[in-house]
Design an enzyme around this catalytic site. Structure first.
Site, mmCIF file in Angstrom:
data_model
loop_
_atom_site.group_PDB
_atom_site.id
_atom_site.type_symbol
_atom_site.label_atom_id
_atom_site.label_comp_id
_atom_site.label_asym_id
_atom_site.label_seq_id
_atom_site.Cartn_x
_atom_site.Cartn_y
_atom_site.Cartn_z
ATOM 1 N N HIS A 116 0.829 -1.213 0.000
ATOM 2 C CA HIS A 116 0.000 0.000 0.000
ATOM 3 C C HIS A 116 0.859 1.257 0.000
ATOM 4 O O HIS A 116 1.949 1.279 0.592
ATOM 5 C CB HIS A 116 -0.915 0.005 1.232
ATOM 6 C CG HIS A 116 -1.983 -1.041 1.184
ATOM 7 N ND1 HIS A 116 -3.049 -0.970 0.321
ATOM 8 C CD2 HIS A 116 -2.137 -2.201 1.874
ATOM 9 C CE1 HIS A 116 -3.826 -2.032 0.484
ATOM 10 N NE2 HIS A 116 -3.287 -2.800 1.416
ATOM 11 N N VAL A 126 3.325 -21.760 21.941
ATOM 12 C CA VAL A 126 3.666 -21.245 23.277
ATOM 13 C C VAL A 126 2.401 -21.328 24.118
ATOM 14 O O VAL A 126 1.395 -20.701 23.807
ATOM 15 C CB VAL A 126 4.197 -19.796 23.182
ATOM 16 C CG1 VAL A 126 4.288 -19.168 24.562
ATOM 17 C CG2 VAL A 126 5.555 -19.794 22.493
ATOM 18 N N LYS A 186 -10.692 -1.437 3.168
ATOM 19 C CA LYS A 186 -10.402 -0.778 1.893
ATOM 20 C C LYS A 186 -11.342 -1.219 0.776
ATOM 21 O O LYS A 186 -11.146 -0.831 -0.368
ATOM 22 C CB LYS A 186 -8.945 -1.052 1.514
ATOM 23 C CG LYS A 186 -7.974 -0.532 2.567
ATOM 24 C CD LYS A 186 -6.538 -0.801 2.189
ATOM 25 C CE LYS A 186 -5.602 -0.475 3.334
ATOM 26 N NZ LYS A 186 -5.562 -1.506 4.382
ATOM 27 N N ARG A 192 -7.931 -10.958 9.223
ATOM 28 C CA ARG A 192 -7.236 -9.757 9.725
ATOM 29 C C ARG A 192 -7.271 -9.786 11.251
ATOM 30 O O ARG A 192 -8.302 -10.146 11.830
ATOM 31 C CB ARG A 192 -7.933 -8.496 9.234
ATOM 32 C CG ARG A 192 -8.137 -8.405 7.730
ATOM 33 C CD ARG A 192 -9.141 -7.301 7.456
ATOM 34 N NE ARG A 192 -9.493 -7.130 6.052
ATOM 35 C CZ ARG A 192 -10.480 -7.781 5.442
ATOM 36 N NH1 ARG A 192 -11.186 -8.685 6.085
ATOM 37 N NH2 ARG A 192 -10.758 -7.519 4.177
ATOM 38 N N GLU A 209 -3.125 -5.656 11.446
ATOM 39 C CA GLU A 209 -4.004 -5.899 10.294
ATOM 40 C C GLU A 209 -3.418 -5.154 9.092
ATOM 41 O O GLU A 209 -2.277 -4.670 9.148
ATOM 42 C CB GLU A 209 -5.431 -5.455 10.634
ATOM 43 C CG GLU A 209 -5.518 -4.036 11.159
ATOM 44 C CD GLU A 209 -6.940 -3.555 11.317
ATOM 45 O OE1 GLU A 209 -7.755 -3.796 10.419
ATOM 46 O OE2 GLU A 209 -7.232 -2.918 12.338
ATOM 47 N N SER A 210 -4.151 -5.023 8.014
ATOM 48 C CA SER A 210 -3.639 -4.296 6.859
ATOM 49 C C SER A 210 -3.337 -2.860 7.278
ATOM 50 O O SER A 210 -4.129 -2.286 8.029
ATOM 51 C CB SER A 210 -4.670 -4.317 5.736
ATOM 52 O OG SER A 210 -4.117 -3.781 4.574
ATOM 53 N N CYS A 237 1.238 -26.559 -15.190
ATOM 54 C CA CYS A 237 0.515 -25.277 -15.218
ATOM 55 C C CYS A 237 1.464 -24.095 -15.005
ATOM 56 O O CYS A 237 1.354 -23.064 -15.657
ATOM 57 C CB CYS A 237 -0.554 -25.231 -14.142
ATOM 58 S SG CYS A 237 -1.737 -26.563 -14.208
ATOM 59 N N CYS A 271 0.205 -32.684 -10.475
ATOM 60 C CA CYS A 271 1.573 -32.780 -9.949
ATOM 61 C C CYS A 271 1.666 -33.277 -8.509
ATOM 62 O O CYS A 271 2.756 -33.613 -8.045
ATOM 63 C CB CYS A 271 2.293 -31.437 -10.088
ATOM 64 S SG CYS A 271 1.497 -30.090 -9.217
HETATM 65 C C1 LIG Z 1 -7.957 -10.362 3.903
HETATM 66 C C2 LIG Z 1 -6.659 -9.675 4.198
HETATM 67 C C3 LIG Z 1 -6.072 -8.828 3.279
HETATM 68 C C4 LIG Z 1 -4.881 -8.182 3.555
HETATM 69 N N1 LIG Z 1 -4.272 -7.455 2.593
HETATM 70 C C5 LIG Z 1 -3.108 -6.823 2.850
HETATM 71 C C6 LIG Z 1 -2.445 -6.119 1.840
HETATM 72 O O1 LIG Z 1 -2.834 -6.148 0.688
HETATM 73 N N2 LIG Z 1 -1.325 -5.423 2.168
HETATM 74 C C7 LIG Z 1 -0.860 -5.388 3.440
HETATM 75 O O2 LIG Z 1 0.109 -4.684 3.673
HETATM 76 N N3 LIG Z 1 -1.434 -6.112 4.415
HETATM 77 C C8 LIG Z 1 -2.538 -6.843 4.139
HETATM 78 N N4 LIG Z 1 -3.127 -7.600 5.096
HETATM 79 C C9 LIG Z 1 -2.538 -7.641 6.424
HETATM 80 C C10 LIG Z 1 -1.359 -8.598 6.517
HETATM 81 O O3 LIG Z 1 -1.646 -9.818 5.889
HETATM 82 C C11 LIG Z 1 -1.060 -8.825 7.991
HETATM 83 O O4 LIG Z 1 -0.896 -7.578 8.602
HETATM 84 C C12 LIG Z 1 0.191 -9.634 8.247
HETATM 85 O O5 LIG Z 1 0.217 -10.793 7.468
HETATM 86 C C13 LIG Z 1 0.251 -9.991 9.730
HETATM 87 O O6 LIG Z 1 1.406 -10.759 9.944
HETATM 88 P P1 LIG Z 1 1.714 -11.303 11.406
HETATM 89 O O7 LIG Z 1 3.035 -11.924 11.332
HETATM 90 O O8 LIG Z 1 1.503 -10.209 12.386
HETATM 91 O O9 LIG Z 1 0.569 -12.383 11.674
HETATM 92 P P2 LIG Z 1 0.498 -13.910 11.175
HETATM 93 O O10 LIG Z 1 0.913 -14.039 9.782
HETATM 94 O O11 LIG Z 1 -0.862 -14.400 11.536
HETATM 95 O O12 LIG Z 1 1.578 -14.622 12.067
HETATM 96 C C14 LIG Z 1 1.367 -14.910 13.427
HETATM 97 C C15 LIG Z 1 1.963 -16.265 13.698
HETATM 98 O O13 LIG Z 1 1.907 -16.553 15.082
HETATM 99 C C16 LIG Z 1 1.664 -17.930 15.232
HETATM 100 N N5 LIG Z 1 1.145 -18.167 16.587
HETATM 101 C C17 LIG Z 1 -0.041 -17.782 17.086
HETATM 102 N N6 LIG Z 1 -0.168 -18.180 18.356
HETATM 103 C C18 LIG Z 1 0.982 -18.829 18.667
HETATM 104 C C19 LIG Z 1 1.447 -19.483 19.849
HETATM 105 N N7 LIG Z 1 0.722 -19.532 20.969
HETATM 106 N N8 LIG Z 1 2.668 -20.068 19.803
HETATM 107 C C20 LIG Z 1 3.439 -20.035 18.679
HETATM 108 N N9 LIG Z 1 3.022 -19.440 17.539
HETATM 109 C C21 LIG Z 1 1.816 -18.829 17.545
HETATM 110 C C22 LIG Z 1 0.668 -18.230 14.154
HETATM 111 O O14 LIG Z 1 0.600 -19.609 13.826
HETATM 112 C C23 LIG Z 1 1.189 -17.382 13.010
HETATM 113 O O15 LIG Z 1 2.029 -18.109 12.150
HETATM 114 C C24 LIG Z 1 -4.295 -8.324 4.822
HETATM 115 C C25 LIG Z 1 -4.861 -9.202 5.750
HETATM 116 C C26 LIG Z 1 -6.003 -9.907 5.419
HETATM 117 C C27 LIG Z 1 -6.539 -10.916 6.360
#
Ligand SMILES: Cc1cc2nc3c(=O)[nH]c(=O)nc-3n(C[C@H](O)[C@H](O)[C@H](O)COP(=O)(O)OP(=O)(O)OC[C@H]3O[C@@H](n4cnc5c(N)ncnc54)[C@H](O)[C@@H]3O)c2cc1C
Length: 474
Positions: A50, A173, A247, A308, A332-333, A397, A437
Site C-alpha cells: 500500500h 507457546v 479498503k 485480519r 491488520e492491513s 501449469c 503434480c
Molecule cells: C484479507 C486480508 C487482506 C490483507 N491485505 C493486505 C495487503 O494487501 N497489504 C498489506 O500490507 N497487508 C494486508 N493484510 C494484512 C497482513 O496480511 C497482515 O498484517 C500480516 O500478514 C500480519 O502478519 P503477522 O506476522 O503479524 O501475523 P500472522 O501471519 O498471523 O503470524 C502470526 C503467527 O503466530 C503464530 N502463533 C499464534 N499463536 C501462537 C502461539 N501460541 N505459539 C506459537 N506461535 C503462535 C501463528 O501460527 C502465526 O504463524 C491483509 C490481511 C487480510 C486478512
C-alpha cells in the site's frame, strides 16, 4: 535452551523482527505453533504494497506503511522475492465520492506519500480501458505495488536463519512464567526478552502473563483467484472507495500474473475459520462488478480466505509491556507492507533495552529459488547441465521443475510439506491446483526428507494424504 530473545510467531511480522535481530549478536529463537513459516494471516491476503494514504496521520499504521513501502524495493533486491511497483487507483463512481477522494489525497500528503494525483475519467480509461465507464475520478498512487506474500515472509525468515536465528515449528507457546532475569517459556526455554507477534492470537498470548489486555477480533476476507488467461484485465491495483470495515473490494494483478478479486470483511469469532462461503463470494462478484463489469469468472482457479487481526485500539499495537516484553499486535492491513519497518522498529527497541552489539558477520543477501520459467534457454540449459532434475517439468501449469522442488527442500528453512513446497516454488498454484503434480511432489518430498509416503502431509500434523494402503484400511 537459553536465548536472549524469543519471538512468538513466524508470520511476516515475527520473521521481519527476526531478520533485524540477526544483524546483532543476540541469540534469537522463533517459536511457531504451525509446521512452517507463513502459515496464518501472512499467507492469505491481497499482497498489496500500500502507498499509505488510508491511515490517519500520526498513527503507527500511517508511519510504518509509508516507511515499509519505501523499503520494499531494496529489500526485494537483497532477499530476492517478487515485487513490482505498479501503482494503484482508488476509483470513485459517484460525484459525491469526490470529497472522499480529495480527503484521501490530503491524508496521503500528510502521511508523506509521494506522487499522489487525482485523475479524471478520460485519464483512468486511457490507463485501464477495462474499468467500468461509469467511473468519475480516482486517486492515483504511483508508489503502490504488489508483492508475493509467501516470498516476502519466507525470504525474511530464511535470511534470519542463514544468519543464525533458530526456528522451532509445531511448538505452540502455551505457558510463560516470569523469572528473575527474564521468562521461562513452555517450561523449557529461558529468555531475557519476549516478542509477542502471534497474529490473531496475540491477545491470548498477552493474557498468559498480563491481566490488562487488548482484544483481537478476526475479520475474515474471502477472495477469488483467476488464472493467467485473465491477466490483461488490469495492470494496476484497482480499489473502490474505502468503507468503515476496510479498503473495500479490489481487483489486482498478482506478481505471478494471476488476477485476485476480494476481500470481504466479516467479523467472526473462530480464529481458525478460513472457510469461504457462497454468500461471501457472491458479495465479491456483486461489488467487483462496479469496478470491471466483464470479469471472466470462468477463469477462477480457487477461492480462499484470510483473517485480519483487528484490535480494539484501531491502530497497530507495538509497545513494551513491563521489562523484557514487546507486543506486536493488531497487525491488520497494511501489516504486510509495514513488515520491514515493523522489523526495524521492534529490533531497535530491543537493541536499546538489551544493549545489543552489531554482528559484523551478518549477510544481508539471500539467493532466491532458481525459477526456471524466468530463465533464458541458455541459463536453463546451464542449470540442467549441473543437475538434470532442472530438465524435468513437474508442474505443467506453472512450469516448475523437479530441481526447483528439490531446492525448496534443502534451504535453511526447508519445506517439509506439500503446502510448504507450493508456497516456495509454486507447483499446485496453477490451473489444476495440484491435480496432476501432487503425486510427483509427494514423491520428491519423500525422497528429500527420507520419510515414508504415509508421512507426507499437506501442512500440519493430521493432514497426511495417505492414511491406509487401500480403502478397507480406512
Ligand atoms: C484479507 C486480508 C487482506 C490483507 N491485505 C493486505 C495487503 O494487501 N497489504 C498489506 O500490507 N497487508 C494486508 N493484510 C494484512 C497482513 O496480511 C497482515 O498484517 C500480516 O500478514 C500480519 O502478519 P503477522 O506476522 O503479524 O501475523 P500472522 O501471519 O498471523 O503470524 C502470526 C503467527 O503466530 C503464530 N502463533 C499464534 N499463536 C501462537 C502461539 N501460541 N505459539 C506459537 N506461535 C503462535 C501463528 O501460527 C502465526 O504463524 C491483509 C490481511 C487480510 C486478512
Amino acid at each position: 535452551m537459553k536465548v536472549d530473545v524469543l519471538i512468538i510467531g513466524a508470520g511476516v511480522s515475527g520473521s521481519a523482527i527476526a531478520r533485524e535481530l540477526a544483524k546483532t549478536k543476540a541469540d534469537v529463537l522463533v517459536m511457531e505453533k504451525e509446521s512452517d513459516v507463513c502459515s496464518q494471516t501472512s499467507k492469505a491476503n491481497s499482497g498489496i504494497v500500500h502507498a499509505g494514504y488510508d491511515a490517519k496521520p500520526n498513527t503507527l499504521k500511517a508511519k510504518l506503511n509509508v516507511k515499509g513501502n519505501a523499503m520494499m524495493k531494496k529489500l526485494s533486491e537483497e532477499l530476492s522475492f517478487d515485487y513490482a511497483q505498479i501503482g494503484s487507483l482508488v476509483l470513485c463512481f459517484e460525484e459525491e465520492g469526490r470529497k472522499t477522494i480529495r480527503a484521501l489525497f490530503d491524508q496521503g500528503q500528510a502521511n508523506g506519500v509521494v506522487g499522489l494525483e487525482i485523475w479524471e475519467k478520460e485519464q483512468i480509461l486511457a490507463h485501464e480501458p477495462n474499468v467500468n465507464c461509469d467511473v468519475v475520478c480516482a486517486l492515483y498512487a504511483p508508489s503502490a505495488g504488489i508483492v508475493c506474500p509467501f516470498g516476502l515472509n519466507i525470504a525474511l525468515a530464511e535470511n534470519a536463519a542463514d544468519n543464525g536465528v533458530c526456528f522451532h515449528f509445531d511448538e505452540p507457546v502455551a505457558s510463560i512464567r516470569k523469572t528473575e532475569d527474564g521468562w521461562l517459556v513452555n517450561g523449557a526455554y529461558e529468555t531475557k526478552y519476549i516478542v509477542n507477534a502471534a497474529g490473531v492470537y496475540a491477545d491470548q498470548v498477552h493474557q498468559l502473563v498480563f491481566k490488562d489486555s487488548f482484544t483481537i477480533t478476526p475479520r475474515k476476507g474471502q477472495y477469488f483467484l483467476l488464472d493467467h488467461e485473465a491477466k490483461d484485465l488490469t495492470s494496476t491495483v484497482l480499489f473502490q472507495l474505502p468503507t468503515k470495515l476496510g479498503k473495500g473490494v479490489l481487483v489486482t494483478p498478482t506478481v505471478h500474473e494471476n488476477i485476485l478479486i476480494g476481500p470481504t470483511a466479516e467479523d467472526i469469532e473462530n480464529k481458525e475459520d478460513t472457510t469461504t462461503s457462497q454468500d461471501g463470494l457472491e458479495q465479491i462478484r456483486r461489488k467487483a462488478f462496479r469496478t470491471l463489469s466483464d470479469i471472466p469468472y470462468d477463469h477462477v482457479i480457487t477461492s480462499f480466505s484470510g483473517l485480519r487481526a483487528v484490535s480494539d485500539r484501531n491502530d497497530f499495537i507495538i509497545e513494551r509491556c513491563g521489562k523484557g516484553w514487546i507486543d506486536v499486535a493488531g497487525i491488520e492491513s497494511p501489516g504486510l507492507t509495514s513488515a520491514p519497518a515493523i522489523g526495524e522498529m521492534v529490533a531497535q527497541m530491543i537493541v536499546e533495552d538489551l544493549s545489543l552489539k552489531p554482528d559484523p558477520d551478518y549477510l544481508p543477501f539471500r539467493q532466491g529459488f532458481s525459477s526456471c520459467r524466468k530463465l533464458s534457454p541458455e541459463q536453463w540449459n546451464a542449470l540442467i547441465e549441473k543437475d538434470p532434475a532442472y530438465g524435468v517439468i513437474v508442474c505443467r501449469c506453472e512450469t516448475i521443475t523437479e530441481g526447483e522442488i528439490k531446492e525448496a527442500c534443502s534451504r535453511s528453512i526447508p519445506a517439509t510439506s506439500v503446502d510448504g513446497i507450493k508456497r516456495r516454488v509454486r507447483p499446485g498454484m496453477g490451473k489444476c491446483q495440484g491435480g496432476f503434480c501432487l503425486p510427483k511432489v509427494m514423491d520428491i518430498l519423500q525422497k528429500a526428507n527420507r520419510v515414508s509416503a504415509d508421512q507426507i502431509r499437506k501442512a500440519n500434523p493430521g493432514s497426511e494424504y495417505i492414511v491406509a494402503e487401500n480403502k478397507e484400511g480406512i
